[in-house]
Design a protein around this motif. Structure first.
Motif, PDB file in Angstrom:
ATOM      1  N   GLY A  19       8.737  32.811 -20.809  1.00  0.00           N
ATOM      2  CA  GLY A  19       7.396  32.298 -20.480  1.00  0.00           C
ATOM      3  C   GLY A  19       7.154  32.238 -18.982  1.00  0.00           C
ATOM      4  O   GLY A  19       6.093  32.643 -18.489  1.00  0.00           O
ATOM      5  N   GLU A  38      13.708  27.339 -10.548  1.00  0.00           N
ATOM      6  CA  GLU A  38      14.634  27.625 -11.653  1.00  0.00           C
ATOM      7  C   GLU A  38      15.916  26.820 -11.462  1.00  0.00           C
ATOM      8  O   GLU A  38      16.566  26.903 -10.429  1.00  0.00           O
ATOM      9  CB  GLU A  38      14.929  29.128 -11.704  1.00  0.00           C
ATOM     10  N   GLU A  39      16.246  26.092 -12.522  1.00  0.00           N
ATOM     11  CA  GLU A  39      17.423  25.224 -12.466  1.00  0.00           C
ATOM     12  C   GLU A  39      18.735  26.007 -12.309  1.00  0.00           C
ATOM     13  O   GLU A  39      19.636  25.591 -11.582  1.00  0.00           O
ATOM     14  CB  GLU A  39      17.482  24.405 -13.760  1.00  0.00           C
ATOM     15  N   CYS A  81      19.677  30.035 -16.146  1.00  0.00           N
ATOM     16  CA  CYS A  81      19.948  30.977 -15.049  1.00  0.00           C
ATOM     17  C   CYS A  81      18.622  31.659 -14.735  1.00  0.00           C
ATOM     18  O   CYS A  81      17.652  31.495 -15.485  1.00  0.00           O
ATOM     19  CB  CYS A  81      20.965  32.036 -15.498  1.00  0.00           C
ATOM     20  N   GLY A  84      16.447  32.865 -17.591  1.00  0.00           N
ATOM     21  CA  GLY A  84      16.566  31.979 -18.762  1.00  0.00           C
ATOM     22  C   GLY A  84      17.283  32.653 -19.933  1.00  0.00           C
ATOM     23  O   GLY A  84      18.173  33.486 -19.745  1.00  0.00           O
ATOM     24  N   SER A  85      16.874  32.315 -21.129  1.00  0.00           N
ATOM     25  CA  SER A  85      17.573  32.792 -22.334  1.00  0.00           C
ATOM     26  C   SER A  85      17.422  34.296 -22.524  1.00  0.00           C
ATOM     27  O   SER A  85      18.189  34.898 -23.287  1.00  0.00           O
ATOM     28  CB  SER A  85      17.045  32.066 -23.575  1.00  0.00           C
ATOM     29  N   ASN A  89      20.142  36.871 -24.546  1.00  0.00           N
ATOM     30  CA  ASN A  89      19.746  37.078 -25.940  1.00  0.00           C
ATOM     31  C   ASN A  89      20.052  38.502 -26.388  1.00  0.00           C
ATOM     32  O   ASN A  89      20.577  39.310 -25.631  1.00  0.00           O
ATOM     33  CB  ASN A  89      18.299  36.632 -26.186  1.00  0.00           C
ATOM     34  N   GLY A  91      17.840  40.714 -27.600  1.00  0.00           N
ATOM     35  CA  GLY A  91      16.761  41.666 -27.341  1.00  0.00           C
ATOM     36  C   GLY A  91      16.009  42.136 -28.578  1.00  0.00           C
ATOM     37  O   GLY A  91      15.178  43.048 -28.485  1.00  0.00           O
ATOM     38  N   PHE A  92      16.257  41.544 -29.748  1.00  0.00           N
ATOM     39  CA  PHE A  92      15.495  41.953 -30.948  1.00  0.00           C
ATOM     40  C   PHE A  92      14.023  41.617 -30.740  1.00  0.00           C
ATOM     41  O   PHE A  92      13.696  40.529 -30.228  1.00  0.00           O
ATOM     42  CB  PHE A  92      16.014  41.240 -32.199  1.00  0.00           C
ATOM     43  N   VAL A 205      13.736  20.617 -11.522  1.00  0.00           N
ATOM     44  CA  VAL A 205      12.601  19.700 -11.425  1.00  0.00           C
ATOM     45  C   VAL A 205      12.961  18.433 -12.180  1.00  0.00           C
ATOM     46  O   VAL A 205      13.305  18.463 -13.362  1.00  0.00           O
ATOM     47  CB  VAL A 205      11.315  20.334 -11.987  1.00  0.00           C
ATOM     48  N   ALA A 459       8.230  28.606 -25.085  1.00  0.00           N
ATOM     49  CA  ALA A 459       8.462  28.458 -26.520  1.00  0.00           C
ATOM     50  C   ALA A 459       7.915  27.148 -27.080  1.00  0.00           C
ATOM     51  O   ALA A 459       7.615  27.056 -28.278  1.00  0.00           O
ATOM     52  CB  ALA A 459       9.964  28.539 -26.797  1.00  0.00           C
ATOM     53  N   ASN A 469      12.342  36.654 -34.625  1.00  0.00           N
ATOM     54  CA  ASN A 469      12.835  36.451 -33.254  1.00  0.00           C
ATOM     55  C   ASN A 469      11.607  36.206 -32.364  1.00  0.00           C
ATOM     56  O   ASN A 469      10.663  37.001 -32.375  1.00  0.00           O
ATOM     57  CB  ASN A 469      13.584  37.685 -32.759  1.00  0.00           C
ATOM     58  N   GLN A 471      10.875  35.915 -28.900  1.00  0.00           N
ATOM     59  CA  GLN A 471      10.582  36.214 -27.487  1.00  0.00           C
ATOM     60  C   GLN A 471       9.264  36.980 -27.314  1.00  0.00           C
ATOM     61  O   GLN A 471       8.488  36.699 -26.396  1.00  0.00           O
ATOM     62  CB  GLN A 471      11.734  37.013 -26.856  1.00  0.00           C
TER      63      GLN A 471
HETATM   64  C1  LIG Z   1      22.022  33.738 -27.583  1.00  0.00           C
HETATM   65  C2  LIG Z   1      20.546  33.924 -27.818  1.00  0.00           C
HETATM   66  C3  LIG Z   1      20.109  35.036 -28.539  1.00  0.00           C
HETATM   67  C4  LIG Z   1      18.738  35.219 -28.758  1.00  0.00           C
HETATM   68  N1  LIG Z   1      18.320  36.380 -29.345  1.00  0.00           N
HETATM   69  C5  LIG Z   1      16.987  36.645 -29.394  1.00  0.00           C
HETATM   70  C6  LIG Z   1      16.517  37.920 -29.812  1.00  0.00           C
HETATM   71  O1  LIG Z   1      17.300  38.826 -30.125  1.00  0.00           O
HETATM   72  N2  LIG Z   1      15.180  38.118 -29.851  1.00  0.00           N
HETATM   73  C7  LIG Z   1      14.279  37.124 -29.523  1.00  0.00           C
HETATM   74  O2  LIG Z   1      13.070  37.350 -29.653  1.00  0.00           O
HETATM   75  N3  LIG Z   1      14.704  35.912 -29.113  1.00  0.00           N
HETATM   76  C8  LIG Z   1      16.021  35.668 -29.003  1.00  0.00           C
HETATM   77  N4  LIG Z   1      16.460  34.476 -28.507  1.00  0.00           N
HETATM   78  C9  LIG Z   1      15.453  33.448 -28.156  1.00  0.00           C
HETATM   79  C10 LIG Z   1      14.681  33.760 -26.879  1.00  0.00           C
HETATM   80  O3  LIG Z   1      15.548  34.224 -25.868  1.00  0.00           O
HETATM   81  C11 LIG Z   1      13.969  32.473 -26.436  1.00  0.00           C
HETATM   82  O4  LIG Z   1      13.156  32.035 -27.507  1.00  0.00           O
HETATM   83  C12 LIG Z   1      13.099  32.655 -25.205  1.00  0.00           C
HETATM   84  O5  LIG Z   1      13.825  33.166 -24.124  1.00  0.00           O
HETATM   85  C13 LIG Z   1      12.489  31.300 -24.828  1.00  0.00           C
HETATM   86  O6  LIG Z   1      11.660  31.483 -23.716  1.00  0.00           O
HETATM   87  P1  LIG Z   1      11.275  30.239 -22.810  1.00  0.00           P
HETATM   88  O7  LIG Z   1      10.513  30.754 -21.641  1.00  0.00           O
HETATM   89  O8  LIG Z   1      10.670  29.197 -23.649  1.00  0.00           O
HETATM   90  O9  LIG Z   1      12.676  29.616 -22.319  1.00  0.00           O
HETATM   91  P2  LIG Z   1      13.890  30.286 -21.555  1.00  0.00           P
HETATM   92  O10 LIG Z   1      13.826  31.764 -21.620  1.00  0.00           O
HETATM   93  O11 LIG Z   1      15.119  29.642 -22.070  1.00  0.00           O
HETATM   94  O12 LIG Z   1      13.668  29.857 -20.031  1.00  0.00           O
HETATM   95  C14 LIG Z   1      13.609  28.503 -19.633  1.00  0.00           C
HETATM   96  C15 LIG Z   1      14.133  28.406 -18.203  1.00  0.00           C
HETATM   97  O13 LIG Z   1      13.735  27.152 -17.657  1.00  0.00           O
HETATM   98  C16 LIG Z   1      14.777  26.653 -16.850  1.00  0.00           C
HETATM   99  N5  LIG Z   1      14.631  25.200 -16.740  1.00  0.00           N
HETATM  100  C17 LIG Z   1      14.773  24.285 -17.725  1.00  0.00           C
HETATM  101  N6  LIG Z   1      14.541  23.028 -17.237  1.00  0.00           N
HETATM  102  C18 LIG Z   1      14.258  23.167 -15.933  1.00  0.00           C
HETATM  103  C19 LIG Z   1      13.952  22.237 -14.899  1.00  0.00           C
HETATM  104  N7  LIG Z   1      13.868  20.914 -15.149  1.00  0.00           N
HETATM  105  N8  LIG Z   1      13.743  22.707 -13.640  1.00  0.00           N
HETATM  106  C20 LIG Z   1      13.802  24.050 -13.378  1.00  0.00           C
HETATM  107  N9  LIG Z   1      14.096  24.961 -14.329  1.00  0.00           N
HETATM  108  C21 LIG Z   1      14.312  24.535 -15.596  1.00  0.00           C
HETATM  109  C22 LIG Z   1      16.033  27.057 -17.607  1.00  0.00           C
HETATM  110  O14 LIG Z   1      17.165  27.033 -16.765  1.00  0.00           O
HETATM  111  C23 LIG Z   1      15.655  28.447 -18.118  1.00  0.00           C
HETATM  112  O15 LIG Z   1      16.055  29.441 -17.206  1.00  0.00           O
HETATM  113  C24 LIG Z   1      17.807  34.256 -28.287  1.00  0.00           C
HETATM  114  C25 LIG Z   1      18.248  33.138 -27.573  1.00  0.00           C
HETATM  115  C26 LIG Z   1      19.607  32.973 -27.321  1.00  0.00           C
HETATM  116  C27 LIG Z   1      20.066  31.778 -26.543  1.00  0.00           C
END
Ligand SMILES: Cc1cc2nc3c(=O)[nH]c(=O)nc-3n(C[C@H](O)[C@H](O)[C@H](O)COP(=O)(O)OP(=O)(O)OC[C@H]3O[C@@H](n4cnc5c(N)ncnc54)[C@H](O)[C@@H]3O)c2cc1C
Length: 490
Positions: A19, A38-39, A81, A84-85, A89, A91-92, A205, A459, A469, A471
């Motif tokens: 996101g 980014e944390e 990192c 993020g995730s 992940n 990549g599906f 944050v 998310a 999945n 993403q």
């Molecule tokens: C092992 C694994 C396999 C997966 N496989 C798939 C797949 O194959 N296909 C798919 O569609 N989805 C998959 N997913 C899920 C998908 O990766 C996540 O749903 C998606 O990345 C979530 O997006 P997001 O932006 O909400 O959070 P994230 O991508 O997790 O990003 C959030 C970021 O915010 C940062 N953050 C958190 N709190 C703070 C703070 N207080 N201050 C600063 N930074 C902060 C975190 O460090 C992180 O980097 C998988 C996830 C994992 C863990």
């Protein structure tokens, strides 16, 4: 820690995952001054592909050990990192099925949300992440699974992935060292930086600063390599929170914003099984199985899991005395899963003691247990039809399933709930978006109710569990929402 310094920016984005990176690139390319906090740390490909314990230390929250609490504790992992995730992940890739666009519109009253209007956002993300169809020559663990699917005559497909040029290093969960798996650090983040966005890593944050119906900025901790840290006050005209499904609600609540925040945590509970075959599979040397069965979607899906010898030991450990001998046959084994669209009740709250921890809870529903039981029956039948000698579920004290008669038992009986060893990597719905004031935390475009300049774009905003999945859906919705924001500001 030194005293708080103060900085001012136009737009602050918190989190750089699916996101956050989408939000940052769109805003930067539209000419906004963007700073992303980014944390986690920034890593290059040379840090990726290490052993799983090393990777978990570098790239995961809590070194990969975050329980979701409940009468059945569930193992949860998420990225921490740059990227993020998406960096860890598989990549599906799925587009949100039309049925869910309709259901969410009806249930949550999301304005201007149609399959047609979402198409361009999915297409954009697919182009940026080089989403491609799987290879024609399927890895062994996939080919075996396909054999079972064909024997059952079920609807299934090899799923497209954001991993063009994948060379089967089997390192998705440790960060792809070849740069084939497209975490957003490979694509959106460099593009956002080229457009002027600044990414500040090792920066957590801690609190949103508020004045009446506005967020005036944040209080953040920036860490240095020598472990010293500065507390920084960053003022902003607009704030987008993209910290993921657990950290976004935790930060909002810690900052006193609680309206429908963190009350509706949803996941896809996942039950893994190990299968033993006569033939060598060598899953430890291959990308995970690429086919997913959608015959029983949206409630139940099956697919294949990341496999290492260490993971195998962990998956067999529920019944270790009986199972340990299987480790000698690891070359003939592969791991598959049943995932269900969770219907239980979950919450996310900041811990009462110490500000940095988050407590996620999810109570598995009876329907979840039913679906997991039926799913196990069907997955085991599929694997036996594919030639498995036996199937070993991650359920304590449950003997191996080595006949179809053993398998079908679970179509009619429930697995013992307290014996289930479950995991999940899909979490969402902690700040649902839509116009329904009785259940949503943010409006149809992610603007947090009661606030003029605060947005959720990760998310958390998915109003309910999508059964796929997630993403692609997160990125497409994030782009839609940020484009709406940009059009309003112009
Ligand atoms: C092992 C694994 C396999 C997966 N496989 C798939 C797949 O194959 N296909 C798919 O569609 N989805 C998959 N997913 C899920 C998908 O990766 C996540 O749903 C998606 O990345 C979530 O997006 P997001 O932006 O909400 O959070 P994230 O991508 O997790 O990003 C959030 C970021 O915010 C940062 N953050 C958190 N709190 C703070 C703070 N207080 N201050 C600063 N930074 C902060 C975190 O460090 C992180 O980097 C998988 C996830 C994992 C863990």
């Amino acid at each position: 820690m030194s005293e708080a310094q103060s900085i001012r920016v136009e737009v602050l984005v918190i989190g750089s995952g699916a996101g956050g990176a989408t939000t940052a690139i769109e805003l930067a390319q539209a000419g906004f001054e963007v700073v992303v906090l980014e944390e986690g740390s920034r890593h290059g490909l040379d840090s990726y592909g290490k052993s799983l314990p090393q990777a978990m230390q570098l790239l995961y929250r809590n070194r990969g050990m975050t329980p979701i609490l409940g009468s059945v504790p569930i193992g949860f992992v998420e990225g921490r990192c740059l990227g993020g995730s998406t960096e860890i992940n598989s990549g599906f890739w799925h587009r949100l099925p039309p049925e869910f666009v309709l259901r969410w519109t009806k249930q949550f009253q999301i304005n201007d949300f149609t399959v047609e209007s979402m198409d361009e956002h999915f297409a954009w993300a697919e182009e940026k992440l080089k989403v491609t169809e799987p290879p024609e020559i399927l890895p062994k663990s996939t080919a075996i699974f396909k054999r079972g699917v064909e024997a059952m005559g079920w609807s299934a497909r090899a799923v497209p992935r954001a991993a063009s040029g994948c060379v089967n290093t089997n390192a998705c969960a440790a960060g792809c060292p070849k740069g084939a798996k497209q975490g957003v650090s490979q694509n959106l983040i460099p593009l956002a930086e080229a457009a002027g966005a600044r990414f500040v890593t090792d920066c957590t944050v801690k609190l949103l600063l508020r004045s009446q119906d506005r967020v005036t900025g944040v209080l953040a901790e920036i860490r240095r390599e020598d472990k010293s840290a500065d507390l920084v006050r960053i003022e902003a005209d607009y704030v987008f929170i993209c910290a993921g499904a657990t950290q976004t609600p935790s930060l909002l609540r810690r900052s006193g914003i609680k309206f429908h925040v963190g009350d509706t945590f949803q996941i896809h509970p996942m039950l893994k099984v190990c299968a033993l075959f006569d033939e060598e599979v060598n899953a430890q040397k291959s990308v995970m199985p690429l086919i997913q069965v959608k015959e029983f979607w949206p409630d139940i899906s099956f697919g294949g899991s990341f496999f290492t010898v260490g993971q195998l030991a962990m998956n067999l450990s529920d019944n270790w005395p009986e199972n340990q001998k299987l480790m000698e046959s690891y070359r003939n084994m592969a791991t598959y899963y049943v995932a269900v669209r969770g219907t239980g009740r979950g919450t996310v709250r900041p811990a009462r003691f110490g500000t940095e921890y988050t407590i996620a809870k999810y109570e598995l529903s009876q329907v979840d247990v039913r679906h997991l039981s039926q799913g196990l029956a069907r997955l085991a039948t599929l694997l036996l039809s594919a030639g498995a000698k036996a199937v070993y579920p991650c359920v304590q004290s449950l003997p191996a399933i080595d006949s179809e008669l053993d398998a079908v038992r679970w179509l009619d009986e429930n697995l013992p709930k307290s014996a289930l060893s479950l995991t999940t990597v899909h979490a969402f719905s902690t700040c649902p978006m839509g116009e329904r004031m009785d259940r949503c935390a943010a409006d149809s475009f992610g603007k947090v109710f009661g606030h003029q300049n605060l947005f959720i774009n990760d998310a958390s905003m998915l109003p309910d569990s999508p059964g796929i999945n997630p993403q692609g859906t997160i990125m497409a919705l994030a782009r839609r929402n940020v484009q709406h924001f940009i059009s309003q500001k112009r």
